[in-house]
Design a protein around this motif. Sequence first.
Motif, PDB file in Angstrom:
ATOM      1  N   ASP A 157      40.468   8.486 -21.068  1.00  0.00           N
ATOM      2  CA  ASP A 157      40.327   8.341 -22.519  1.00  0.00           C
ATOM      3  C   ASP A 157      39.809   9.640 -23.143  1.00  0.00           C
ATOM      4  OD1 ASP A 157      41.087   5.776 -22.059  1.00  0.00           O
ATOM      5  OD2 ASP A 157      39.148   4.870 -22.503  1.00  0.00           O
ATOM      6  N   ALA A 158      38.876  10.291 -22.425  1.00  0.00           N
ATOM      7  CA  ALA A 158      38.322  11.555 -22.921  1.00  0.00           C
ATOM      8  C   ALA A 158      39.399  12.631 -22.969  1.00  0.00           C
ATOM      9  CB  ALA A 158      37.163  12.002 -22.029  1.00  0.00           C
ATOM     10  N   ILE A 159      40.289  12.648 -21.972  1.00  0.00           N
ATOM     11  CA  ILE A 159      41.393  13.619 -21.973  1.00  0.00           C
ATOM     12  C   ILE A 159      42.306  13.370 -23.174  1.00  0.00           C
ATOM     13  CG2 ILE A 159      43.477  14.355 -20.751  1.00  0.00           C
ATOM     14  CD1 ILE A 159      42.007  13.865 -18.133  1.00  0.00           C
ATOM     15  N   LEU A 160      42.610  12.090 -23.445  1.00  0.00           N
ATOM     16  CA  LEU A 160      43.446  11.751 -24.602  1.00  0.00           C
ATOM     17  C   LEU A 160      42.802  12.220 -25.898  1.00  0.00           C
ATOM     18  CD1 LEU A 160      45.830  10.274 -25.970  1.00  0.00           C
ATOM     19  CD2 LEU A 160      44.456   8.177 -25.882  1.00  0.00           C
ATOM     20  N   ASN A 161      41.497  11.962 -26.063  1.00  0.00           N
ATOM     21  CA  ASN A 161      40.813  12.370 -27.291  1.00  0.00           C
ATOM     22  C   ASN A 161      40.709  13.889 -27.397  1.00  0.00           C
ATOM     23  OD1 ASN A 161      40.076   9.867 -28.658  1.00  0.00           O
ATOM     24  ND2 ASN A 161      38.832   9.454 -26.867  1.00  0.00           N
ATOM     25  N   SER A 200      38.743  12.457 -33.950  1.00  0.00           N
ATOM     26  CA  SER A 200      39.021  12.541 -32.514  1.00  0.00           C
ATOM     27  C   SER A 200      37.847  13.163 -31.765  1.00  0.00           C
ATOM     28  CB  SER A 200      40.292  13.359 -32.271  1.00  0.00           C
ATOM     29  OG  SER A 200      41.389  12.783 -32.930  1.00  0.00           O
ATOM     30  N   SER A 201      37.184  14.147 -32.390  1.00  0.00           N
ATOM     31  CA  SER A 201      36.024  14.765 -31.731  1.00  0.00           C
ATOM     32  C   SER A 201      34.863  13.781 -31.631  1.00  0.00           C
ATOM     33  CB  SER A 201      35.591  16.021 -32.490  1.00  0.00           C
ATOM     34  OG  SER A 201      35.150  15.697 -33.799  1.00  0.00           O
ATOM     35  N   VAL A 202      34.700  12.928 -32.645  1.00  0.00           N
ATOM     36  CA  VAL A 202      33.648  11.900 -32.582  1.00  0.00           C
ATOM     37  C   VAL A 202      33.982  10.874 -31.500  1.00  0.00           C
ATOM     38  CG1 VAL A 202      32.478  10.065 -33.860  1.00  0.00           C
ATOM     39  CG2 VAL A 202      33.007  12.217 -34.996  1.00  0.00           C
ATOM     40  N   TRP A 206      31.814   9.659 -27.975  1.00  0.00           N
ATOM     41  CA  TRP A 206      31.317   8.272 -27.920  1.00  0.00           C
ATOM     42  C   TRP A 206      31.092   7.881 -26.456  1.00  0.00           C
ATOM     43  CZ3 TRP A 206      34.001   3.821 -31.105  1.00  0.00           C
ATOM     44  CH2 TRP A 206      33.214   2.659 -31.044  1.00  0.00           C
ATOM     45  N   PRO A 207      29.850   7.580 -26.062  1.00  0.00           N
ATOM     46  CA  PRO A 207      29.583   7.246 -24.654  1.00  0.00           C
ATOM     47  C   PRO A 207      30.172   5.887 -24.276  1.00  0.00           C
ATOM     48  CG  PRO A 207      27.599   6.954 -25.971  1.00  0.00           C
ATOM     49  CD  PRO A 207      28.626   7.568 -26.872  1.00  0.00           C
ATOM     50  N   ASP A 208      30.483   5.746 -22.992  1.00  0.00           N
ATOM     51  CA  ASP A 208      31.037   4.487 -22.495  1.00  0.00           C
ATOM     52  C   ASP A 208      29.975   3.390 -22.588  1.00  0.00           C
ATOM     53  OD1 ASP A 208      32.816   2.723 -21.468  1.00  0.00           O
ATOM     54  OD2 ASP A 208      32.738   3.475 -19.410  1.00  0.00           O
ATOM     55  N   GLY A 209      30.409   2.198 -22.940  1.00  0.00           N
ATOM     56  CA  GLY A 209      29.498   1.064 -23.077  1.00  0.00           C
ATOM     57  C   GLY A 209      30.240  -0.148 -23.614  1.00  0.00           C
ATOM     58  N   TRP A 301      25.677   6.449 -32.999  1.00  0.00           N
ATOM     59  CA  TRP A 301      26.020   6.909 -34.341  1.00  0.00           C
ATOM     60  C   TRP A 301      27.535   7.047 -34.523  1.00  0.00           C
ATOM     61  CZ3 TRP A 301      28.795  11.424 -34.641  1.00  0.00           C
ATOM     62  CH2 TRP A 301      28.778  12.243 -33.500  1.00  0.00           C
ATOM     63  N   GLN A 302      28.246   7.144 -33.402  1.00  0.00           N
ATOM     64  CA  GLN A 302      29.694   7.332 -33.468  1.00  0.00           C
ATOM     65  C   GLN A 302      30.407   6.144 -34.113  1.00  0.00           C
ATOM     66  OE1 GLN A 302      27.855   7.926 -30.769  1.00  0.00           O
ATOM     67  NE2 GLN A 302      28.413   9.894 -29.840  1.00  0.00           N
TER      68      GLN A 302
END
Length: 339
Positions: A157-161, A200-202, A206-209, A301-302
């Motif tokens: 997901d991080a690669i996509l963002n 997209s940067s936000v 965004w941490p996993d949870g 906050w994201q």
Amino acid sequence: MSQRLKDILEEWGCLEEEYQQLKETHRIYLKKLEELSKLQDKCSSCIAHQRKRLKELSYQVKKVNKGTSEEDSKKLDEIKEKIKIRPNAFFEMEAFLPKKNGLYLNLVLGNVNVTLLSKQSKFAYKDEYEKFKLYLTVILLLFSFICYFFVSYRFLDAILNFMLVWYYCTLTIRESILITNGSRIKGWWVFHHYISAFLSSVMLTWPDGNLYQTFRNQFLAYSLYQSFVQCLQYYYQSGCLYRLRALGERHNMDLTVEGFQSWMWKGLTFLLPFLFFGHFWQLFNSLSLFRMSELPHCKEWQVSMCGVCFLILFMGNFFTTVAVVRHKMKSRNQKPKSL
């Protein structure tokens, strides 16, 4: 003297002659460059002078009394019409003259001249921009499809963002260069790429949870749909622009956009339902995120920041599209009355 040495001396003589010709050609080239620079400065100063004089003249025309004769009124009307179209001629001229970069290009590239001096170079750069958009959109479509249906890893997901951030940032730079070279891109369709890059940067940070996993599939489905609509738009808009350019109704530097513009009214209105569905999906994403931000265990906050970004995208896209449709409907209704 050996035959080999004779061959070497003969080869060197040919090279020396070619080198002297090269030096002369390069000298002429530098001279022409200097002449070109002087002509560019002269054209720029003449355009600035013309603009100033036209502004003064248009002010004088407005002050002319209405009680003039019919012949004088016709002459004044002719002057007014020419004054109206003259800025377009200046715009076409300036597209081939060096100009100062805007704030964004200065921050990213520095004070580098990005003006392309030939129509072929401008069109080739525009064509490359269109291909870049298409190829990256297809890659993002496939990546979103894989993440939605087959894998569920935060790393992917991080690669996509990250790809989305890079894609939108690159678009903003290329679009700024295209605007410098004469492309007439409407304000919102440029600005919404800045918002999309920030969104997209936000999402990337965004941490996993639990909250991220709750919104993950909704966001991936939205990205999948958005990429599909962009591919659809590129396919039909590029064909429409090609026909309009052949008829002389559109400029050679006009671009495809992720929205609806006035020139799409003939033949591309069937895209409107797809666009409005995407706009309301942005609103749905925004409302979902605002509801999540009100949960007692929401600490990121994201969540609220992404909600604000989606709301801005919805409002900008929706109201811009509605304004275009309303304007075209109004102008179409006025035509029969004038006839």
